[in-house]
Design a protein around this motif. Structure first.
Motif, PDB file in Angstrom:
ATOM      1  N   GLY A 110      16.238 -16.576  20.317  1.00  0.00           N
ATOM      2  CA  GLY A 110      16.940 -17.911  20.132  1.00  0.00           C
ATOM      3  C   GLY A 110      15.789 -19.098  20.319  1.00  0.00           C
ATOM      4  N   TYR A 111      14.784 -18.885  20.306  1.00  0.00           N
ATOM      5  CA  TYR A 111      13.926 -19.933  20.516  1.00  0.00           C
ATOM      6  C   TYR A 111      12.485 -19.487  20.073  1.00  0.00           C
ATOM      7  CZ  TYR A 111      13.011 -16.927  24.631  1.00  0.00           C
ATOM      8  OH  TYR A 111      12.831 -16.021  25.460  1.00  0.00           O
ATOM      9  N   ASP A 112      11.486 -20.529  19.912  1.00  0.00           N
ATOM     10  CA  ASP A 112      10.404 -20.420  19.401  1.00  0.00           C
ATOM     11  C   ASP A 112       9.199 -19.760  20.262  1.00  0.00           C
ATOM     12  OD1 ASP A 112      10.598 -21.534  16.553  1.00  0.00           O
ATOM     13  OD2 ASP A 112      10.750 -23.350  17.936  1.00  0.00           O
ATOM     14  N   LEU A 113       8.896 -20.254  21.578  1.00  0.00           N
ATOM     15  CA  LEU A 113       8.018 -19.952  22.521  1.00  0.00           C
ATOM     16  C   LEU A 113       8.663 -19.797  23.871  1.00  0.00           C
ATOM     17  CD1 LEU A 113       5.292 -22.499  21.445  1.00  0.00           C
ATOM     18  CD2 LEU A 113       5.262 -19.985  20.651  1.00  0.00           C
ATOM     19  N   CYS A 114       8.043 -18.835  24.555  1.00  0.00           N
ATOM     20  CA  CYS A 114       8.450 -18.962  26.168  1.00  0.00           C
ATOM     21  C   CYS A 114       7.619 -19.877  26.753  1.00  0.00           C
ATOM     22  CB  CYS A 114       8.655 -17.531  26.515  1.00  0.00           C
ATOM     23  SG  CYS A 114       6.907 -16.720  26.718  1.00  0.00           S
ATOM     24  N   ALA A 115       8.023 -19.971  28.148  1.00  0.00           N
ATOM     25  CA  ALA A 115       7.435 -20.942  28.972  1.00  0.00           C
ATOM     26  C   ALA A 115       6.208 -20.107  30.012  1.00  0.00           C
ATOM     27  CB  ALA A 115       8.200 -21.719  29.648  1.00  0.00           C
ATOM     28  N   THR A 116       6.043 -18.921  29.698  1.00  0.00           N
ATOM     29  CA  THR A 116       5.249 -18.326  30.487  1.00  0.00           C
ATOM     30  C   THR A 116       3.727 -17.943  29.728  1.00  0.00           C
ATOM     31  OG1 THR A 116       5.387 -16.124  29.648  1.00  0.00           O
ATOM     32  CG2 THR A 116       6.946 -16.840  31.224  1.00  0.00           C
ATOM     33  N   ASN A 117       2.763 -17.363  30.473  1.00  0.00           N
ATOM     34  CA  ASN A 117       1.496 -17.256  29.614  1.00  0.00           C
ATOM     35  C   ASN A 117       1.661 -16.286  28.669  1.00  0.00           C
ATOM     36  OD1 ASN A 117       1.276 -15.356  31.480  1.00  0.00           O
ATOM     37  ND2 ASN A 117      -0.371 -16.153  32.613  1.00  0.00           N
ATOM     38  N   HIS A 118       2.669 -15.448  28.366  1.00  0.00           N
ATOM     39  CA  HIS A 118       2.760 -14.695  27.218  1.00  0.00           C
ATOM     40  C   HIS A 118       2.417 -15.682  26.016  1.00  0.00           C
ATOM     41  CE1 HIS A 118       5.218 -13.126  24.013  1.00  0.00           C
ATOM     42  NE2 HIS A 118       4.452 -12.016  23.846  1.00  0.00           N
ATOM     43  N   VAL A 169      -1.092 -28.390  28.436  1.00  0.00           N
ATOM     44  CA  VAL A 169      -2.368 -28.722  28.879  1.00  0.00           C
ATOM     45  C   VAL A 169      -2.939 -28.468  30.238  1.00  0.00           C
ATOM     46  CG1 VAL A 169      -4.455 -29.800  28.145  1.00  0.00           C
ATOM     47  CG2 VAL A 169      -2.653 -29.644  26.314  1.00  0.00           C
ATOM     48  N   PRO A 170      -2.298 -29.404  31.035  1.00  0.00           N
ATOM     49  CA  PRO A 170      -2.504 -29.267  32.522  1.00  0.00           C
ATOM     50  C   PRO A 170      -2.749 -27.956  33.207  1.00  0.00           C
ATOM     51  CG  PRO A 170      -0.811 -30.949  32.116  1.00  0.00           C
ATOM     52  CD  PRO A 170      -1.018 -30.130  30.860  1.00  0.00           C
ATOM     53  N   ASN A 171      -1.774 -26.949  32.445  1.00  0.00           N
ATOM     54  CA  ASN A 171      -1.909 -25.805  33.210  1.00  0.00           C
ATOM     55  C   ASN A 171      -2.652 -24.673  32.609  1.00  0.00           C
ATOM     56  OD1 ASN A 171       0.545 -26.014  34.926  1.00  0.00           O
ATOM     57  ND2 ASN A 171       1.760 -26.330  32.908  1.00  0.00           N
TER      58      ASN A 171
END
Ligand SMILES: [Zn+2]
Length: 376
Positions: free
Chosen positions: A169-177, A134-136
């Protein structure tokens, strides 16, 4: 005496009843997997409390232990299991922090072998994940009710899109994609917005989670999702704003370089045609919110029609809510707002919050026909 004992028993029974009621405030929350690194040859980890290394396919199979504060380097070639996970030995994931190559994350970690390399995945309870999101996604200086609306939208996005990167192998990536996730952040304003809306998500009347799209500033009216991505959603239709013509912007291009960037054998630029912008008014070349749908560009060799969305991409325009004119050898765009315009406008949410609306009213406004549901 007997009566006193009896009263004491009743008192104790009431005490016992009272304890579970207090504990009933749910501590359970979904755990999600966020992709942090792929194709890593090795990774250096450190955890904040004593942890266990378990088999990624069977959490009951303990492969080893790791002490609090101990730095361990894992090499892709030296891990025997297909995947391993590191979790707290005595603490829950929400109370654990893991440092991955020097960067801190809430929760634990999963290392999965993909060929000769490692995919590094952060195992994180969703409410802790949101603290790093949220802060990003919104200015932390915004009104508390706008931050709460953003927290609910981000939570809804994460749960709705769980498994988006399943193949990796994961749910979400950590970028704004997906959503920009920056690991451990401890920001009082957003932490408060997240905890005060704990477990709340946006749902349709059939209780299905919605796509909670959002953008920076609509400029005066939000956009129909169909006019941007050609998909239909009854809750993502144009809605008005408290303030219009916000964040005005101008971009100028020399006619020659404009024509060159349009390409396609246009020749020398002669004329550009787009009806005048009226926010909230459709035209043959404008969508129902007034955004540019198609712009006709006349050159000495050819006439082409370019969509507002393609022009926005090609010339890095802040939005498609614009007018365009060709004069004195220049192409001048003047417009309002920032972003695709679909769903909640963050600046609009801020304006409504300052006017006295709470987050529930803000979300119901931007996501037509939806309500909130507390999942946990
Ligand atoms: Zn993604």
């Amino acid at each position: 005496m007997r009566r006193v004992k009896f009263l004491l028993q009743i008192f104790l029974a009431l005490m016992l009843l009272a304890v579970p009621t207090q504990a009933a405030e749910s501590t359970w929350q979904p755990e999600i997997r966020i992709g942090i690194l792929s194709s890593a040859q090795s990774v250096e980890l450190e955890i904040s409390a004593s942890g266990v290394i378990v088999d990624g396919a069977d959490a009951k199979k303990i492969l080893g232990k790791i002490a609090a504060g101990e730095k361990i380097s894992f090499d892709a070639g030296k891990i025997e299991a297909e995947a391993i996970e590191i979790r707290g030995e005595k603490v829950a994931l929400k109370d654990l922090q893991v440092t991955i190559n020097g960067k801190k994350y809430f929760g634990g970690v999963r290392l999965a072998k993909t060929g000769n390399a490692l995919t590094v995945v952060n195992l994180v309870p969703i409410e802790e994940y949101l603290r790093g999101v949220v802060p990003n996604e919104m200015s932390i200086a915004f009104h508390a009710e706008a931050l709460k609306a953003q927290a609910v939208a981000a939570r809804t996005f994460a749960l709705k899109n769980r498994g988006r990167h399943k193949a990796e192998g994961y749910d979400l990536c950590a970028t704004n994609h997906c959503q920009l996730y920056n690991g451990v952040e401890e920001v009082a304003a957003t932490d408060k917005a997240i905890s005060e809306t704990r477990g709340e998500v946006i749902v349709l009347s059939n209780e299905k989670l919605v796509d909670a799209n959002f953008h920076t500033d609509s400029g005066g009216m939000t956009e129909n999702i169909f006019d941007v991505w050609k998909t239909k959603a009854s809750h993502l239709v144009p809605v008005a704003e408290l303030e219009t013509k916000t964040q005005p912007w101008t971009k100028e291009f020399p006619a020659q370089s404009f024509a060159e960037r349009i390409g396609g054998g246009l020749g020398e630029l002669k004329f550009i045609s787009l009806s005048k912008l009226e926010i909230g008014k459709a035209a043959s070349d404008r969508t129902s919110s007034g955004r540019a749908k198609t712009v006709t560009i006349v050159g000495s060799e050819k006439t082409v029609q370019v969509s507002g969305i393609d022009l926005r991409t090609k010339f890095s325009l802040p939005s498609t809510l614009f007018d365009v004119e060709f004069k004195e050898d220049k192409v001048i765009f003047t417009g309002y707002g920032r972003g695709h315009g679909v769903g909640m406008s963050q600046y609009g949410a801020q304006a409504y919050a300052k006017s006295g609306w709470d987050y529930k009213k803000i979300l119901a406004h931007y996501y037509t026909g939806t309500g909130l549901k507390k999942l946990y």
